[in-house]
Design a protein around this motif. Structure first.
Motif, PDB file in Angstrom:
ATOM      1  N   TRP A 192     -18.123  47.880 -48.442  1.00  0.00           N
ATOM      2  CA  TRP A 192     -19.538  48.164 -48.192  1.00  0.00           C
ATOM      3  C   TRP A 192     -19.761  48.797 -46.824  1.00  0.00           C
ATOM      4  O   TRP A 192     -20.724  49.528 -46.638  1.00  0.00           O
ATOM      5  CB  TRP A 192     -20.389  46.892 -48.343  1.00  0.00           C
ATOM      6  CG  TRP A 192     -20.121  45.851 -47.305  1.00  0.00           C
ATOM      7  CD1 TRP A 192     -19.249  44.826 -47.394  1.00  0.00           C
ATOM      8  CD2 TRP A 192     -20.732  45.749 -46.010  1.00  0.00           C
ATOM      9  NE1 TRP A 192     -19.256  44.084 -46.230  1.00  0.00           N
ATOM     10  CE2 TRP A 192     -20.167  44.626 -45.374  1.00  0.00           C
ATOM     11  CE3 TRP A 192     -21.702  46.495 -45.324  1.00  0.00           C
ATOM     12  CZ2 TRP A 192     -20.530  44.231 -44.085  1.00  0.00           C
ATOM     13  CZ3 TRP A 192     -22.062  46.102 -44.044  1.00  0.00           C
ATOM     14  CH2 TRP A 192     -21.479  44.970 -43.432  1.00  0.00           C
ATOM     15  N   ARG A 193     -18.844  48.544 -45.841  1.00  0.00           N
ATOM     16  CA  ARG A 193     -19.046  49.166 -44.524  1.00  0.00           C
ATOM     17  C   ARG A 193     -18.878  50.674 -44.615  1.00  0.00           C
ATOM     18  O   ARG A 193     -19.688  51.455 -44.099  1.00  0.00           O
ATOM     19  CB  ARG A 193     -18.036  48.612 -43.524  1.00  0.00           C
ATOM     20  CG  ARG A 193     -18.278  47.161 -43.157  1.00  0.00           C
ATOM     21  CD  ARG A 193     -17.046  46.613 -42.482  1.00  0.00           C
ATOM     22  NE  ARG A 193     -15.866  46.876 -43.333  1.00  0.00           N
ATOM     23  CZ  ARG A 193     -14.620  46.616 -42.973  1.00  0.00           C
ATOM     24  NH1 ARG A 193     -14.349  46.110 -41.795  1.00  0.00           N
ATOM     25  NH2 ARG A 193     -13.622  46.870 -43.805  1.00  0.00           N
ATOM     26  N   LEU A 194     -17.829  51.111 -45.334  1.00  0.00           N
ATOM     27  CA  LEU A 194     -17.613  52.550 -45.492  1.00  0.00           C
ATOM     28  C   LEU A 194     -18.735  53.185 -46.313  1.00  0.00           C
ATOM     29  O   LEU A 194     -19.212  54.281 -46.000  1.00  0.00           O
ATOM     30  CB  LEU A 194     -16.253  52.809 -46.159  1.00  0.00           C
ATOM     31  CG  LEU A 194     -15.014  52.369 -45.368  1.00  0.00           C
ATOM     32  CD1 LEU A 194     -13.750  52.701 -46.139  1.00  0.00           C
ATOM     33  CD2 LEU A 194     -14.974  53.027 -43.996  1.00  0.00           C
ATOM     34  N   ILE A 195     -19.162  52.475 -47.373  1.00  0.00           N
ATOM     35  CA  ILE A 195     -20.208  53.043 -48.228  1.00  0.00           C
ATOM     36  C   ILE A 195     -21.522  53.156 -47.470  1.00  0.00           C
ATOM     37  O   ILE A 195     -22.218  54.181 -47.541  1.00  0.00           O
ATOM     38  CB  ILE A 195     -20.364  52.190 -49.507  1.00  0.00           C
ATOM     39  CG1 ILE A 195     -19.074  52.272 -50.335  1.00  0.00           C
ATOM     40  CG2 ILE A 195     -21.563  52.634 -50.324  1.00  0.00           C
ATOM     41  CD1 ILE A 195     -18.948  51.201 -51.393  1.00  0.00           C
ATOM     42  N   THR A 196     -21.858  52.102 -46.708  1.00  0.00           N
ATOM     43  CA  THR A 196     -23.086  52.150 -45.912  1.00  0.00           C
ATOM     44  C   THR A 196     -23.041  53.307 -44.926  1.00  0.00           C
ATOM     45  O   THR A 196     -24.032  54.030 -44.730  1.00  0.00           O
ATOM     46  CB  THR A 196     -23.253  50.821 -45.144  1.00  0.00           C
ATOM     47  OG1 THR A 196     -23.172  49.745 -46.069  1.00  0.00           O
ATOM     48  CG2 THR A 196     -24.581  50.781 -44.412  1.00  0.00           C
ATOM     49  N   THR A 197     -21.869  53.509 -44.307  1.00  0.00           N
ATOM     50  CA  THR A 197     -21.720  54.611 -43.354  1.00  0.00           C
ATOM     51  C   THR A 197     -21.925  55.958 -44.037  1.00  0.00           C
ATOM     52  O   THR A 197     -22.599  56.846 -43.492  1.00  0.00           O
ATOM     53  CB  THR A 197     -20.316  54.562 -42.715  1.00  0.00           C
ATOM     54  OG1 THR A 197     -20.112  53.258 -42.173  1.00  0.00           O
ATOM     55  CG2 THR A 197     -20.174  55.594 -41.625  1.00  0.00           C
ATOM     56  N   ALA A 198     -21.360  56.104 -45.244  1.00  0.00           N
ATOM     57  CA  ALA A 198     -21.512  57.375 -45.963  1.00  0.00           C
ATOM     58  C   ALA A 198     -22.977  57.617 -46.323  1.00  0.00           C
ATOM     59  O   ALA A 198     -23.491  58.736 -46.164  1.00  0.00           O
ATOM     60  CB  ALA A 198     -20.644  57.372 -47.223  1.00  0.00           C
TER      61      ALA A 198
END
Lengths: 217, 217, 217
Positions: free
Chosen positions: C67-73
């Motif tokens: 979720w950290r990478l997805i939120t960043t994207a």
């Protein structure tokens, strides 16, 4: 399994049939040959579920393994192959069926993601992919920009809201057929009402950018 | 393993070489750079097998794991890179080699699917994908509509008939090199004869549809 | 885990952010709707890692699970959605950030491949895919020929050299943060210097071929 949603297996077959017809129609419009028409029908009807299954590790995906779904997709493609002039006139009926398929696919896909032990975020993504991924594959294979990405119709957004709804209900323990059916109805209603009242998703903020060349290779 | 088909490993390498040359030629025509030419060669030569392996769960797929196949694909791409003016004149030879590759890839791919315990339907689908999938990937990556879907040449149809033949023979226990070799020859012959006698797959029933706009988002 | 490369998690988030911005910009230019802009941002920022994870069997891939990478994207996509006129003027900064992302993604991707026990060749391929794959997915989904395949900028080639460097060091037992960081710096430097001095990859040998029609279906 979510076979407990009333009529879920029937609705899923209807979804595959309608999806396959949309793919076959795109292929007929592009004057593909009979093999291309069947492949595009198969990709549009079963591609979303295949993307989901590959990403969650459920291989072989249903799109190559479940003969009932595959037969339905091939049937949909041949229906369009033979009867496209007549079926195009039934456009309104098919759009409504397609909204039903979007709703069922989204809920079934999200639940399958959750059952495979993915995170809630992953389940929402694969749920939307199940609902809208077949159309993306159809468009890429027929040389078009995926219509769901630029069309501004409310198509993916009802699906995403529904997938989030399923994930939230799942996490608080509401996993009954009634809850899942309610989400199916909600997605369907939102999709149909957005068509009826011509609701649209916004395009880019502040219109078209000035520059032409990209800064990214 | 199906290493028992006579010359099977040799034929598979020839198939990868020819496939890679077709991908590299598409890239040369589009004036891609040297990296793009190698990537398109690799995708065309090994993409079908990679799709198959991902769908049946045979990861990492041979297209990234088997250095002999990868070296062959890169070699094919560089052959086309340096000698494309001359190689284009050898078109006829290459079309025949490509027919051989289609036949070998289809049989090897179908058998691999069956060996991984998929259903017969799934094995047929991954067999055709092994035979024709590399060309689809080549065309999508070079911005073209996949030629196998619209071209009306008998390319995928011999492959599909052969894959069905393998699956049927397998289910009744005929799994000998002789049977598999016969299917390879059958696919090859059907492909070459269809070129010789200009046989075509039919396009959409009753020609071009009237409407322009799609009913499906 | 390669969390030992200094600042590696931070650099990876920067890479996802910059990648997502490049995807969202492509979508803004094509007048996609807000859903399409977010999807293209997600595909460009996380698509390379998703391809890698599917090919090495690391499912569900980080692109749907972390979720950290997805939120960043998603954040990167919305930044571009709201501020694209201003961000386009910061082109130079973003190209440099993107070079950093390419370097980090390549090294992280190659190491992940090696850790999953693939061959060195496979690790190099998935390393380059992690670095350059997001852009390929972005371009295919927005209806463009992947720019990395034809643009002749040195983009994939520094990535490939770096991935080979990582694989060689790994095989001789040099797996320390210092070595991996040196490769990151090397890829970054090669990319930035090639932009500064306008170095290019060569196109096809002996220019454009004469024939128009393909010999391969």
């Amino acid at each position: 399994m979510v076979e407990d949603i009333p009529f879920e297996p029937v609705l899923e077959l209807v979804g595959v049939l309608v999806g396959a017809m949309s793919g076959a129609l795109a292929a007929v419009r592009k004057q593909f040959d009979v093999f291309g028409i069947v492949v595009l029908g198969w990709a549009a009807g079963l591609g979303g579920g295949m993307l989901r299954d590959v990403l969650i590790g459920a291989v072989p995906p249903v799109g190559i393994a479940d003969w009932r779904l595959i037969t339905t997709a091939v049937l949909g493609a041949f229906l369009m192959y033979f009867f496209h002039p007549r079926l195009e006139r039934a456009r309104r009926v098919i759009v409504v069926l397609d909204a039903g398929a979007l709703a069922v696919f989204t809920v079934v896909g999200t639940v399958k993601g959750l059952e495979y032990g993915t995170t809630a975020v992953a389940a929402v993504i694969v749920g939307v992919m199940t609902g809208a991924g077949g159309g993306v594959l159809r468009d890429v294979l027929s040389g078009e920009v995926p219509v769901v990405l630029h069309d501004r119709q409310l198509y993916a957004i009802p699906s995403m809201l529904g997938a989030i709804g399923v994930a939230v209900c799942w996490s608080v323990g509401w996993r009954t057929p009634v809850v899942l059916s309610a989400v199916v109805v909600g997605i369907f209603a939102l999709r149909v009402l957005s068509l009826r009242f011509r609701l649209h998703a916004p395009g880019p903020w502040r219109g078209r950018p000035g520059g032409q060349a990209g800064w990214s290779p």
